[in-house]
Design a protein around this motif. Structure first.
Motif, PDB file in Angstrom:
ATOM      1  N   SER A  32       0.832  -1.200   0.000  1.00  0.00           N
ATOM      2  CA  SER A  32       0.000   0.000   0.000  1.00  0.00           C
ATOM      3  C   SER A  32       0.868   1.252   0.000  1.00  0.00           C
ATOM      4  O   SER A  32       2.014   1.248   0.461  1.00  0.00           O
ATOM      5  CB  SER A  32      -0.910  -0.003   1.231  1.00  0.00           C
ATOM      6  N   ASN A  34       9.159  -1.606  13.241  1.00  0.00           N
ATOM      7  CA  ASN A  34      10.163  -2.644  13.013  1.00  0.00           C
ATOM      8  C   ASN A  34      11.519  -2.078  12.632  1.00  0.00           C
ATOM      9  O   ASN A  34      12.568  -2.602  13.016  1.00  0.00           O
ATOM     10  CB  ASN A  34       9.685  -3.612  11.937  1.00  0.00           C
ATOM     11  N   GLU A  48      10.407   0.495   4.030  1.00  0.00           N
ATOM     12  CA  GLU A  48       9.082  -0.111   3.996  1.00  0.00           C
ATOM     13  C   GLU A  48       9.129  -1.538   3.442  1.00  0.00           C
ATOM     14  O   GLU A  48       8.388  -2.416   3.892  1.00  0.00           O
ATOM     15  CB  GLU A  48       8.139   0.744   3.142  1.00  0.00           C
ATOM     16  N   PRO A  68       8.554  -4.128   6.963  1.00  0.00           N
ATOM     17  CA  PRO A  68       7.121  -3.793   6.926  1.00  0.00           C
ATOM     18  C   PRO A  68       6.500  -3.882   8.313  1.00  0.00           C
ATOM     19  O   PRO A  68       6.949  -4.652   9.167  1.00  0.00           O
ATOM     20  CB  PRO A  68       6.537  -4.848   5.985  1.00  0.00           C
ATOM     21  N   ASP A  69       5.461  -3.093   8.526  1.00  0.00           N
ATOM     22  CA  ASP A  69       4.755  -3.079   9.806  1.00  0.00           C
ATOM     23  C   ASP A  69       3.278  -3.348   9.587  1.00  0.00           C
ATOM     24  O   ASP A  69       2.704  -2.935   8.581  1.00  0.00           O
ATOM     25  CB  ASP A  69       4.882  -1.702  10.480  1.00  0.00           C
ATOM     26  N   ASN A  70       2.679  -4.033  10.545  1.00  0.00           N
ATOM     27  CA  ASN A  70       1.214  -4.120  10.601  1.00  0.00           C
ATOM     28  C   ASN A  70       0.766  -3.009  11.543  1.00  0.00           C
ATOM     29  O   ASN A  70       0.787  -3.171  12.767  1.00  0.00           O
ATOM     30  CB  ASN A  70       0.775  -5.493  11.130  1.00  0.00           C
ATOM     31  N   LEU A  71       0.405  -1.864  10.963  1.00  0.00           N
ATOM     32  CA  LEU A  71       0.133  -0.688  11.784  1.00  0.00           C
ATOM     33  C   LEU A  71      -1.018  -0.897  12.756  1.00  0.00           C
ATOM     34  O   LEU A  71      -1.078  -0.271  13.798  1.00  0.00           O
ATOM     35  CB  LEU A  71      -0.145   0.516  10.893  1.00  0.00           C
ATOM     36  N   SER A  72      -1.940  -1.783  12.409  1.00  0.00           N
ATOM     37  CA  SER A  72      -3.057  -2.006  13.316  1.00  0.00           C
ATOM     38  C   SER A  72      -2.621  -2.652  14.617  1.00  0.00           C
ATOM     39  O   SER A  72      -3.324  -2.608  15.609  1.00  0.00           O
ATOM     40  CB  SER A  72      -4.119  -2.903  12.616  1.00  0.00           C
ATOM     41  N   GLN A  73      -1.409  -3.262  14.610  1.00  0.00           N
ATOM     42  CA  GLN A  73      -0.921  -3.928  15.811  1.00  0.00           C
ATOM     43  C   GLN A  73       0.077  -3.064  16.581  1.00  0.00           C
ATOM     44  O   GLN A  73       0.575  -3.457  17.619  1.00  0.00           O
ATOM     45  CB  GLN A  73      -0.254  -5.250  15.424  1.00  0.00           C
TER      46      GLN A  73
END
Length: 412
Positions: free
Chosen positions: A2, A186, A399, A403-408
């Motif tokens: 994204s 991360n 990125e 990568p990051d799972n921003l929701s977490q």
């Protein structure tokens, strides 16, 4: 993958946005940009920005009047902006809230407000390099206040003073860039295993985008730690910041790094083949510039009657076509010693607005929405666009690799 949502502050004619639009992976989407010139009846810079960019919200109002809710609704991943070097001293009111001493410095605190309302992963800021040693009576205080604020907001930061000509560009323009990233992503967790000097020489954001030698200039390496009280930093901090540095949890390491130079672009390579006669100087005008650029020792008298000698070093009558251009100022194109004067084909002349754009890496006629004087002014304020593209490429690499799972990710 994204796209990263970008908020651009103090956008000018869009140097940050244009640089990010030119990255290899095209991961950036500027969703909101603000440009407002308080002293101008005609908003030339905003009109240019609005004409050149078709997507996203384009705001032409005082950033202080933009509501917190509008900022929160923007959901930025990246905040970028170049802002004036002002007075960053702070104080605490009777109720404990931070305030600003004097009327200056407010624009940086508006950046802080935007950060607080959007909580981006990344921040990329630009300023004049004298920020590192301002003010003259308390060296390093202003920059330390900024770093202390960035730390309190939950970010780590790197900085680098970059001369655009050192990395292949056509202008000798030195600016400090600040890259900050949230401590709980991360990338930050991975970089925490590297010591500060290794980050500044090899593994850090700027070292990867703009390589340097693995040794300091004249052994200039220093470190310090910021007080946890930003008011104490404002009141008492003094320190010599070098051209590169990193701040983690208030601990600072700074090094005078040496660029691995790339072949610069000489002034002659960015000249137009045909120009309008209005840019050519007659003998009378040239003599005026010759005087302004010459060395001077002039006796003057201050308001209280004190006599002193004003001295000014000499410059060459015309700019060398075999070197990158000198730093362009907002006074470019006026009768001023800093204005570029070149000699070619048997005549002496100003650089044209298109050549001014080329000095900053903008496309030809990017600013042709406005009069010549405004075009020069905007280019004197502008970024060197290819530098931003290199930084954008590095953010894209971060990125991709981290990568990051921003929701977490817990927000702070």
């Amino acid at each position: 993958m994204s796209k990263l949502r970008v908020v651009e502050l103090f956008a000018g004619v869009g140097g940050f946005r244009l640089g990010l639009d030119n990255t290899r992976q095209e991961m950036f989407d500027t969703v909101w940009g603000n440009q407002w010139e308080p002293s101008k009846k005609v908003q030339h810079a905003f009109d240019c920005y609005n004409e050149r960019f078709k997507s996203g919200v384009k705001s032409n109002e005082d950033i202080a009047k933009v509501s917190d809710k509008e900022l929160q609704d923007t959901q930025a991943d990246v905040i970028v902006g170049g802002f004036p070097c002002q007075d960053y001293s702070v104080a605490r009111s009777l109720n404990g809230e931070l305030g600003i001493v004097g009327k200056k410095g407010v624009l940086f605190w508006e950046i802080v407000r935007v950060i607080q309302n959007t909580i981006p992963k990344f921040i990329l800021l630009e300023n004049v390099d004298r920020l590192l040693k301002s003010p003259s009576k308390q060296r390093g205080r202003d920059f330390a206040v900024m770093l202390s604020t960035i730390n309190e907001l939950g970010y780590e930061a790197e900085w680098r003073v970059i001369n655009a000509a050192d990395y292949g560009n056509a202008q000798r323009r030195r600016r400090v860039f600040i890259f900050a990233y949230r401590k709980n992503i991360n990338y930050a967790n991975s970089m925490s295993n590297n010591n500060a000097e290794d980050m500044l020489y090899n593994r850090g954001f700027f070292a990867r985008a703009f390589p340097v030698e693995s040794r300091p200039y004249k052994e200039r390496v220093s470190s310090t730690e910021l007080s946890g009280d930003i008011v104490q930093v404002s009141d008492k901090f003094t320190f010599k910041f070098f051209n590169s540095g990193i701040m983690r949890d208030g601990k600072i390491t700074t090094i005078d790094t040496i660029p691995i130079f790339e072949k610069p672009t000489p002034l002659k390579d960015i000249l137009e083949s045909e120009i309008d006669e209005k840019y050519i100087l007659d003998d009378q005008k040239f003599e005026k510039f010759k005087y302004l650029r010459g060395g001077k020792k002039i006796e003057r008298v201050s308001k209280d009657g004190y006599k002193y000698t004003y001295s000014e070093g000499g410059m060459s009558d015309v700019d060398s076509l075999d070197l990158p251009g000198r730093t362009m100022l907002t006074s470019e194109g006026t009768v001023n010693r800093s204005t570029h004067i070149i000699e070619e084909k048997g005549f002496r002349r100003f650089i044209t607005p298109v050549e001014a754009e080329r000095l900053n890496g903008f496309p030809d006629n990017w600013t042709n929405t406005m009069p010549d004087r405004a075009r020069y002014f905007c280019m004197g304020n502008a970024l060197v666009v290819p530098l931003i593209t290199r930084m954008g490429n590095e953010i894209e690499n971060i990125e991709k690799v981290f990568p990051d799972n921003l929701s977490q990710i817990e927000l702070f």
